[in-house]
Design a protein around this motif. Structure first.
Motif, PDB file in Angstrom:
ATOM      1  N   SER A 282      41.226  34.434  28.457  1.00 21.05           N
ATOM      2  CA  SER A 282      41.225  35.248  29.678  1.00 21.05           C
ATOM      3  C   SER A 282      42.485  36.094  29.806  1.00 21.05           C
ATOM      4  CB  SER A 282      41.071  34.346  30.910  1.00 21.05           C
ATOM      5  OG  SER A 282      42.130  33.403  30.962  1.00 21.05           O
TER       6      SER A 282
ATOM      7  N   LYS B 128      40.630  37.832  38.135  1.00 19.02           N
ATOM      8  CA  LYS B 128      40.136  37.043  37.007  1.00 19.02           C
ATOM      9  C   LYS B 128      39.164  37.934  36.239  1.00 19.02           C
ATOM     10  CE  LYS B 128      37.555  32.928  35.657  1.00 19.02           C
ATOM     11  NZ  LYS B 128      36.700  31.794  36.088  1.00 19.02           N
TER      12      LYS B 128
ATOM     13  N   THR C  79      36.651  38.359  32.953  1.00 10.18           N
ATOM     14  CA  THR C  79      35.866  37.614  31.965  1.00 10.18           C
ATOM     15  C   THR C  79      35.026  38.597  31.162  1.00 10.18           C
ATOM     16  OG1 THR C  79      35.709  35.760  33.526  1.00 10.18           O
ATOM     17  CG2 THR C  79      34.234  35.722  31.620  1.00 10.18           C
TER      18      THR C  79
ATOM     19  N   GLU D  85      29.625  34.170  28.279  1.00 14.06           N
ATOM     20  CA  GLU D  85      31.043  34.339  27.954  1.00 14.06           C
ATOM     21  C   GLU D  85      31.203  34.593  26.461  1.00 14.06           C
ATOM     22  OE1 GLU D  85      33.876  31.547  29.435  1.00 14.06           O
ATOM     23  OE2 GLU D  85      32.808  31.300  31.337  1.00 14.06           O
TER      24      GLU D  85
END
Length: 552
Positions: A138, A411, A413, A426
């Motif tokens: 990340s 955040k 992703t 992911e």
């Protein structure tokens, strides 16, 4: 840029000096020739752990040294912070002794391994199939978005504000903890202070009371002895003064006969006067002496109070008790002042917090705006890399203001789908190794035009591809090499043909030893090496022609 790499006494390398140039440098060699040994040597000056097992000759130390041109990197602050000499050509050196001890140097100045690694991380980026896994990290994904958003200066400002906020928060926490502890201690301090203040101590009173106690305790003895003194001097017919008077009369009768008798008479007369005075003083002092049981009790009580306080606080004088009383008074005053200090710190903390959040939201906004741009740029390159249906989706989430971290409120992703209509998952959980390698290559290609990337080393990331895809991978490496130094270790001729310089890693065997070497190929040798990669050890005319085409 890595200008030179020197290796001495490392595994199968006796001594090696390699000079690199800008652009795309290709390194090839047969399987087992020692390409990984070369990378292992390089990793030592990048801060990796080492031991005596790395030594070729166990009696000599191993030395790895890299020379880097760093004029295009903003590194002067690093050298200043670590009190190192800044040089445009900076050397990183690692030495390993036969005993297994390791030493690191930057421009010949000894440094610890962490400092060496901190600098090396800004100079070299090794990208292998193993390192490809970082694309699923990340933090790396966030750095990609920030590179697109050109957030470098804003992030630097935010990180300073965040760091200041943490310091201020810690200071406030300490104050609050101190206040809680102080309130716990308040009653205890107040009791101790009042106990001392109520006694109303005076400096020097202990000595005075102890002297008075001695007099009161021995009053009868003193009075009796003073009475004896006055009695002997003047209290009866045979007293000392009367006897001296008689002596004086006798001397006076002959004093006229000689001056020496006159002088003796004067001295006796003077003694009589002095003794009369002593007798009178003794009578006066005797009259003053009184046996006073009540005063004796009061003095004893006062001294007992002082002695108890001294024993309780492990002190020995009234002056020390008075000093303790002042200290307790200051502590009590300090407890009250903590509240105002806490309020002041809270106000300052709010100011820093609001600034920090304002900066974080500005960064967050810029990150969000570039996401479509990232997705579009990656899509264009993945199509070129024979992944026409692959789609990278950048998911952007923000946390509450109160949960802001060192990178802000966001955040990031990376989600990936390799096929039409496929579900987005992911990146690290769905893409294959070959897909990850090509995605990483695509992303670094895009980032090359956006940020000051260090020297990039691609370590056989071309595993699992061939033909036209390999040629396109080489083409992308060429594009990156226009702005950054790129070193590619490859087994594919399509990529080897794209290089501006070409090195070969080889082994030489004798009856008793095996050594790894490396040298730069001439243009003719490059044709031969690429032809070998195309057809194996038996070169064919077609392979040589194909090699020439690849080089053209």
């Amino acid at each position: 840029m890595l200008k030179k790499l020197s290796v001495q006494n490392y595994i199968l390398i006796d001594e090696l000096d390699i000079h690199f140039s800008s652009g795309l440098t290709i390194i090839t060699g047969e399987t087992g020739a020692g390409k990984s040994i070369l990378l292992g040597a390089l990793s030592l000056i990048l801060g990796q752990r080492a031991d005596a097992g790395s030594l070729l000759d166990k009696k000599r130390k191993c030395i790895i040294e890299g020379t880097f041109l760093i004029k295009d990197y903003p590194l002067k602050s690093f050298f200043l912070a670590h009190e190192l000499d800044y040089e445009v050509e900076t050397s990183l050196r690692r030495e390993i002794t036969p005993e297994g001890k390791s030493r690191a140097f930057i421009n010949d100045t000894p440094v610890n391994l962490a400092v060496l690694k901190e600098l090396a991380d800004t100079l070299v980026d090794i990208h292998s199939q193993h390192e490809t896994l970082t694309i699923g990290n990340s933090k790396f994904q966030l750095s990609v978005v920030d590179a697109f958003a050109k957030n470098e200066s804003k992030l630097e400002g935010y990180k300073k504000s965040y760091s200041t906020y943490l310091v201020k928060q810690k200071e406030l926490d300490v104050l609050i903890q101190n206040e809680l502890q102080s309130k716990t201690d308040l009653d205890y301090f107040m009791f101790q202070f009042n106990e001392l203040a109520d006694v109303k101590l005076n400096g020097g009173e202990q000595e005075e009371l102890e002297s008075e106690l001695r007099l009161l305790t021995h009053a009868e003895e003193i009075k009796q002895n003073l009475s004896v003194v006055s009695g002997l001097l003047s209290g009866n017919d045979e007293n000392i003064i009367q006897q001296l008077t008689t002596v004086n009369t006798a001397i006076s009768q002959i004093s006229a006969l000689d001056t020496k008798y006159d002088e003796l008479a004067a001295r006796i007369k003077s003694s009589v006067v002095e003794l009369k005075d002593i007798s009178a003083e003794a009578e006066r002092l005797e009259d003053m002496v009184r046996f006073d049981p009540q005063r004796l009790e009061l003095v004893n009580e006062r001294l007992n109070i002082i002695y108890k306080l001294q024993h309780k606080h492990h002190l020995s004088t009234v002056e020390e008790l008075l000093k303790l009383q002042d200290e307790l008074d200051e502590k009590l005053a300090g407890i009250g002042s903590l509240e105002s200090q806490i309020e002041k710190n809270r106000t300052e903390l709010d100011i820093h917090y609001n600034l920090m959040i304002s900066q974080a939201k500005e960064i967050s906004s810029k990150r969000n705006k570039v996401i479509p741009e990232i997705e579009k740029a990656v899509k264009g390159l993945t199509s070129d890399l024979s992944m026409p249906n692959a789609v990278l989706k950048v998911e952007h989430q923000t946390v509450e203001d109160s949960k802001a971290g060192p990178d802000g409120l966001d955040k990031i992703t990376f989600l990936f789908s390799a096929n039409k209509g496929g579900d987005f998952k992911e990146l690290g959980k769905v893409a294959s190794g070959g897909e990850l390698s090509r995605l990483m290559l695509a992303i670094k290609s895009i980032m090359a035009g956006l940020a000051s990337l260090p020297t990039i080393i691609f370590d056989e990331i071309d595993t699992g591809i061939s033909g036209e895809v390999a040629s396109r991978v080489g083409g992308i490496m060429q594009q990156i090499a226009r702005q950054h130094q790129v070193i590619a270790i490859t087994h594919l001729p399509q990529i080897a043909g794209k290089g501006s310089s070409h090195f070969i890693v080889y082994k030489t065997d004798t009856k008793s030893t095996t050594r790894t070497g490396m040298r730069q190929l001439t243009e003719e040798e490059r044709v031969q090496e690429i032809a070998r990669m195309l057809s194996g050890q038996k070169l064919t005319g077609a392979a040589i022609e194909h090699a020439k085409e690849l080089l053209e």
